[in-house]
Structures are given as structure tokens and as C-alpha cells.
Design a protein around this motif. Structure first.
Motif, mmCIF file in Angstrom:
data_model
loop_
_atom_site.group_PDB
_atom_site.id
_atom_site.type_symbol
_atom_site.label_atom_id
_atom_site.label_comp_id
_atom_site.label_asym_id
_atom_site.label_seq_id
_atom_site.Cartn_x
_atom_site.Cartn_y
_atom_site.Cartn_z
ATOM 1 N N ALA A 1 91.167 0.445 48.810
ATOM 2 C CA ALA A 1 90.817 -0.268 47.581
ATOM 3 C C ALA A 1 89.311 -0.377 47.357
ATOM 4 C CB ALA A 1 91.435 -1.654 47.601
ATOM 5 N N THR A 2 88.499 0.088 48.318
ATOM 6 C CA THR A 2 87.042 -0.057 48.242
ATOM 7 C C THR A 2 86.379 1.294 47.996
ATOM 8 O OG1 THR A 2 87.144 -1.930 49.776
ATOM 9 C CG2 THR A 2 84.998 -0.902 49.461
ATOM 10 N N ALA A 3 85.409 1.303 47.101
ATOM 11 C CA ALA A 3 84.665 2.526 46.806
ATOM 12 C C ALA A 3 83.734 2.876 47.965
ATOM 13 C CB ALA A 3 83.855 2.346 45.523
ATOM 14 N N PRO A 4 83.412 4.159 48.187
ATOM 15 C CA PRO A 4 82.454 4.531 49.230
ATOM 16 C C PRO A 4 81.153 3.749 49.080
ATOM 17 C CG PRO A 4 83.534 6.476 48.356
ATOM 18 C CD PRO A 4 83.967 5.332 47.493
ATOM 19 N N GLY A 5 80.636 3.279 50.210
ATOM 20 C CA GLY A 5 79.430 2.476 50.209
ATOM 21 C C GLY A 5 79.690 0.991 50.084
ATOM 22 N N GLY A 6 80.927 0.601 49.782
ATOM 23 C CA GLY A 6 81.276 -0.818 49.698
ATOM 24 C C GLY A 6 81.199 -1.481 51.059
ATOM 25 N N VAL A 7 80.955 -2.796 51.058
ATOM 26 C CA VAL A 7 80.705 -3.529 52.300
ATOM 27 C C VAL A 7 81.908 -4.388 52.683
ATOM 28 C CG1 VAL A 7 79.249 -5.262 53.405
ATOM 29 C CG2 VAL A 7 78.228 -3.575 51.878
ATOM 30 N N LEU A 8 82.260 -4.355 53.967
ATOM 31 C CA LEU A 8 83.276 -5.233 54.549
ATOM 32 C C LEU A 8 82.583 -6.228 55.457
ATOM 33 C CD1 LEU A 8 86.180 -6.076 55.480
ATOM 34 C CD2 LEU A 8 86.009 -4.254 57.194
ATOM 35 N N LEU A 9 82.907 -7.528 55.274
ATOM 36 C CA LEU A 9 82.351 -8.551 56.151
ATOM 37 C C LEU A 9 83.498 -9.360 56.736
ATOM 38 C CD1 LEU A 9 79.384 -9.392 56.881
ATOM 39 C CD2 LEU A 9 79.800 -11.409 55.486
ATOM 40 N N LEU A 10 83.681 -9.271 58.055
ATOM 41 C CA LEU A 10 84.648 -10.087 58.777
ATOM 42 C C LEU A 10 83.904 -11.286 59.339
ATOM 43 C CD1 LEU A 10 86.519 -7.274 60.759
ATOM 44 C CD2 LEU A 10 87.095 -8.227 58.517
ATOM 45 N N PHE A 11 84.427 -12.484 59.065
ATOM 46 C CA PHE A 11 83.712 -13.703 59.431
ATOM 47 C C PHE A 11 84.673 -14.704 60.055
ATOM 48 C CE2 PHE A 11 82.408 -18.058 58.103
ATOM 49 C CZ PHE A 11 81.239 -18.157 58.828
ATOM 50 N N HIS A 12 84.131 -15.519 60.961
ATOM 51 C CA HIS A 12 84.858 -16.684 61.462
ATOM 52 C C HIS A 12 83.846 -17.786 61.691
ATOM 53 C CE1 HIS A 12 87.683 -19.263 63.528
ATOM 54 N NE2 HIS A 12 88.648 -18.403 63.260
ATOM 55 N N ARG A 13 84.239 -19.006 61.374
ATOM 56 C CA ARG A 13 83.340 -20.154 61.510
ATOM 57 C C ARG A 13 83.025 -20.492 62.956
ATOM 58 N NH1 ARG A 13 86.643 -24.602 62.631
ATOM 59 N NH2 ARG A 13 85.196 -26.121 61.761
ATOM 60 N N SER A 14 83.751 -19.889 63.899
ATOM 61 C CA SER A 14 83.521 -20.109 65.325
ATOM 62 C C SER A 14 83.377 -18.780 66.037
ATOM 63 C CB SER A 14 84.692 -20.880 65.957
ATOM 64 O OG SER A 14 84.937 -22.094 65.291
ATOM 65 N N GLY A 15 82.586 -18.767 67.118
ATOM 66 C CA GLY A 15 82.525 -17.586 67.963
ATOM 67 C C GLY A 15 83.780 -17.475 68.808
ATOM 68 N N ARG A 16 83.988 -16.326 69.414
ATOM 69 C CA ARG A 16 85.205 -16.108 70.199
ATOM 70 C C ARG A 16 85.309 -17.078 71.366
ATOM 71 N NH1 ARG A 16 84.616 -11.620 72.851
ATOM 72 N NH2 ARG A 16 86.825 -11.443 73.387
ATOM 73 N N ALA A 17 84.208 -17.315 72.074
ATOM 74 C CA ALA A 17 84.234 -18.225 73.227
ATOM 75 C C ALA A 17 84.555 -19.648 72.787
ATOM 76 C CB ALA A 17 82.896 -18.183 73.969
ATOM 77 N N GLU A 18 83.975 -20.075 71.668
ATOM 78 C CA GLU A 18 84.230 -21.422 71.162
ATOM 79 C C GLU A 18 85.707 -21.596 70.799
ATOM 80 O OE1 GLU A 18 82.778 -24.316 67.468
ATOM 81 O OE2 GLU A 18 81.866 -22.342 67.762
#
Length: 434
Positions: free
Chosen positions: A368-385
Motif C-alpha cells: 500500500a506504500t509508494a517507493p520511498g515511503g517511510v515506515l516507523l515502528l514505535f513503542h512507548r517503552s523499550g524492550r527491557a522495560e
């Protein structure tokens, strides 16, 4: 925070002889564990459908419109059915269960003009050919009636089968709730149990036991087909169903728990380097914490889409005014209702490691995203937290561990450019290749 693991199908049973019979056979054949809530033995009715792949409510001699001492679980069953409908949990109600389903959806159950008992014919309606369960059924279907009450359906319900005496014989609520006033689930064992439990009603059909073998021979293929299709539908949706049920129960208070995280979401969105006028999606938007920041980034000429699997979460987003800054869409991470190459980017917070097939989701987002489009995966906590909060060590097979995550975007159409697993946030930034 994680949602409940699927626990199979809950069958609410009001009397020992009112079992699931052919329904249970079809569910078990599809690999779906069946758990019975025996209200007649004092089993408590669950308050929510968390963890359920489906809910089946069987029949009984009680009245769906009467809180009598003979039906002490009526209010609890209606409450469970309402939440199940809101969460789009597949529901099947039989006889009394169908009447309760109609009431839970806003309809009315009421006394009929007398008992309707024995084998009879119902007619499928013009809505039946488009229904997932009823589509292959013939215009006339022989079924077992054993009821004296009837119902009026709520607005929007689809009537699937009818007869002259009691017009509401089968119906669908939304895309996942079915009610059967008749007993399509019966076999010879069930007929014997019904006749033994209710001899007065059985006496009105003198040849009931004699006629049953021939009636079952004719109706069994249609019976089995309906329940096999229901079981297949339940199995195919199980992961999505349990996710929706979990988040439906949290939607009403989601914003008050996480509203303070708005600045964190805004800071993450700013890392996307979006351009004014772009079309962007927040996948798994929840109550829409990131949507205002996405709108600020793309400006008034841009398009912001908030997509979530849970209708109650989109309702919460609209309640918070986010429908004014974004288009809110119901959608599944692995099958987006969007044209190929229509997005300039995707934002997703706390979702990807909980999707049953994360590679399929990333591949769909790339489509669904055009070439050059940006993906941002985010979480409010780090993995260790997060691991510490749940009282467990960091797992080596965690999808978000760098050694596991880095090859996944590359194989699904993304180039991972940035990976941050910090003390108080997780962020991965990738660009659509091609």
C-alpha cells in the motif's frame, strides 16, 4: 500489556439436554476447543468474551424477556452478548439463545400465540444467498421447532428464514451474529432427550420419534453444512477475534490511561520526515494518540488515515475528536482497504510484534506504500522495560530484537535504516524499496 490467548469456543448451556450436538461436532472437527458454561449447574457466566474465538448460546424453557428466579443468569448473558456483538465475536444463538441475541442487539422477545413443536418447513429469504452460513441452503428447509416465544428483530438485522406462524426463524446481526429459532443442531440422541425432558410438548407430535430418522436423513447435510461453515468462519477469524475482544474491553478507558503519552507519539512522528500533502496511515491507531501529530506533519492538504481492527477503539478516537483530523477506518493489518502504492508512509505503535503473521503485515503495508515511503515502528517503552513490567526476561526470539527484526523488513519490501531500543522507547525506521 498483552491480550488473552485464544481459549476456544464457549457454549452457554441452560439444561443438560440442550447441548450443542452437531454444533459441537463441527467446532471440534475444525480444531476449536469447546468449553461449556453449565448455568443449570451454577457455572458463572463470564463478564467479557476475552480470549474467546466464538460464543454459542443454547436453548431452554426460560423466557428471554423475563428476569424470573427460573432464569437468574439472563442479565449476565445479555451483558456478555452485548460485548460480544460490539467486539464482533462470532455468536450463534439457538432458540432461547436466538431470542437473547435479538434482545442484546436492541430487538424484543415476547410470548407467542402457542407452542410450535415438531418438524416443519421454513423458507429462506432473499437475504440468505448472500449470507456466509445460509447461502447454499435450499428455498425450503425442514427443521425441528420446539418453542412458544417469538421476537421482533432490531433495525439492520437480516432475516434469513421465516414461516407463517412465527416469521422470525433465522437472522443475522452485523457480520458475526446468527440466531436460529429452530433446532437445526439436533440428532436422534437430542430428539430423545427433548421428548423425555418435555413429555407434554412431545405428546402433541405423536409420531415424533418415528418420523425423526427420515427427517434427519433429509436435513443432516444442510445442518452439517451450516455448522461447518460457522466453524470455518470462527477458525479463520480466531486471532482477530481475540484481539478485538481484548481491546474492546479497554477502549472506554484507553485514553485516560495513555493520554500523557501524546508528546512521546508526537516526538516519534517527527522522526518520520513527512512532507506536506502526503497520505499517511496510523496502523493500529487505537484512540488516535498519534493522529494530531501526523496531521501537523502533512498539513491541511495531506491525508491522515487512522486504521484499527477494533470498532470500539475507533469509537473512542471519534469521541476524542480525532475524526476531525483523520479518516477513521476499520481494517486488518494483513488486508488493508487501500489501493496499491497509495500511501506516503505508515506509522504503527505497539502492534507489529502482536500480529499473528508479522511478515504478511509488513508485506501488505509495503504493497500500500509508494517507493520511498517511510515506515516507523514505535513503542512507548523499550524492550527491557516492557519485559521487566511483565516479570519476564528478554526473549531471544522476540521479533523486535535487532537480529530478528533487521532481516524481516528487507524480505517484505522495506530497508531498515534506523533501530533504537532505548530505555524508554523503541523505534525502527524503514524506507519502502523498489
Amino acid at each position: 500489556m498483552s491480550w488473552a490467548e485464544p481459549t476456544g469456543v464457549l457454549v452457554v448451556q441452560h439444561l443438560p439436554h440442550e447441548g450443542p450436538y452437531a454444533i459441537g461436532t463441527a467446532l471440534e472437527a475444525a480444531g476449536l476447543p469447546v468449553r461449556v458454561c453449565r448455568t443449570w449447574a451454577g457455572d458463572p457466566v463470564p463478564e467479557s468474551p476475552d480470549g474467546l474465538a466464538a460464543l454459542v448460546v443454547m436453548g431452554g424453557p426460560m423466557a428471554a424477556y423475563d428476569d424470573s428466579p427460573a432464569f437468574p443468569t439472563r442479565a449476565a448473558e445479555l451483558a456478555l452478548l452485548r460485548v460480544a456483538l460490539e467486539a464482533v465475536v462470532p455468536v450463534l444463538g439457538v432458540c432461547l439463545g436466538a431470542q437473547l441475541l435479538a434482545v442484546a442487539a436492541g430487538g424484543v422477545a415476547r410470548p407467542g400465540d402457542g407452542q410450535q413443536t415438531g418438524w416443519g418447513t421454513v423458507r429462506t429469504t432473499s437475504a440468505a444467498p448472500a449470507d456466509p452460513l445460509f447461502a447454499p441452503l435450499p428455498e425450503h428447509l425442514r427443521v425441528l421447532h420446539w418453542h412458544g416465544d417469538t421476537m421482533d428483530l432490531p433495525a439492520g438485522a437480516a432475516l434469513l428464514a421465516s414461516c407463517d406462524r412465527y416469521p422470525v426463524q433465522a437472522f443475522r446481526i452485523g457480520g458475526a451474529g446468527w440466531g436460529l429459532q429452530f433446532h437445526l443442531e439436533v440428532d436422534e440422541e437430542a430428539i430423545d432427550a427433548f421428548a423425555t425432558a418435555f413429555p407434554d410438548e412431545a405428546a402433541t407430535v405423536p409420531d415424533l420419534r418415528e418420523s425423526t430418522p427420515a427427517e434427519l436423513t433429509a436435513s443432516a447435510p444442510h445442518r452439517d453444512g451450516v455448522f461447518e461453515r460457522f466453524a470455518a468462519l470462527v477458525a479463520s477469524r480466531a486471532a482477530r477475534t481475540t484481539t478485538r475482544a481484548f481491546f474492546t474491553s479497554l477502549a472506554a478507558t484507553w485514553e485516560e490511561h495513555f493520554a500523557a503519552d501524546g508528546p512521546r507519539y508526537a516526538a516519534a512522528v517527527s522522526r518520520r520526515e513527512l512532507l506536506p500533502g502526503q497520505r499517511v496511515m496510523d496502523m493500529g491507531c487505537g484512540s488516535g494518540l498519534a493522529l494530531p501529530a501526523l496531521r501537523d506533519e502533512v498539513g491541511p492538504r495531506g491525508v491522515v488515515l487512522g486504521v484499527d481492527l477494533t470498532p470500539a477503539m475507533l469509537t473512542a478516537a471519534a469521541r476524542e475528536g480525532r475524526a476531525g483530523v483523520a479518516h477513521l477506518l476499520l481494517g486488518y493489518a494483513c488486508r488493508l482497504p487501500l489501493p496499491t502504492g497509495s500511501l506516503g508512509g505508515v506509522f504503527s505503535a505497539g502492534l507489529i510484534d502482536h500480529v499473528p503473521d508479522s511478515a504478511a503485515a509488513l508485506r501488505e503495508w509495503a504493497r500500500a506504500t509508494a517507493p520511498g515511503g517511510v515506515l516507523l515502528l514505535f513503542h512507548r517503552s523499550g524492550r527491557a522495560e516492557r519485559a521487566a513490567r511483565h516479570g519476564r526476561p528478554l526473549a531471544p526470539d522476540d521479533l523486535l530484537a535487532e537480529q530478528n527484526l533487521r532481516p524481516t523488513p528487507h524480505a517484505t519490501g522495506w530497508d531498515l535504516l534506523c533501530y533504537e531500543d532505548a530505555a524508554h522507547h523503541f523505534l525502527a525506521r524503514a524506507v519502502r524499496t523498489g
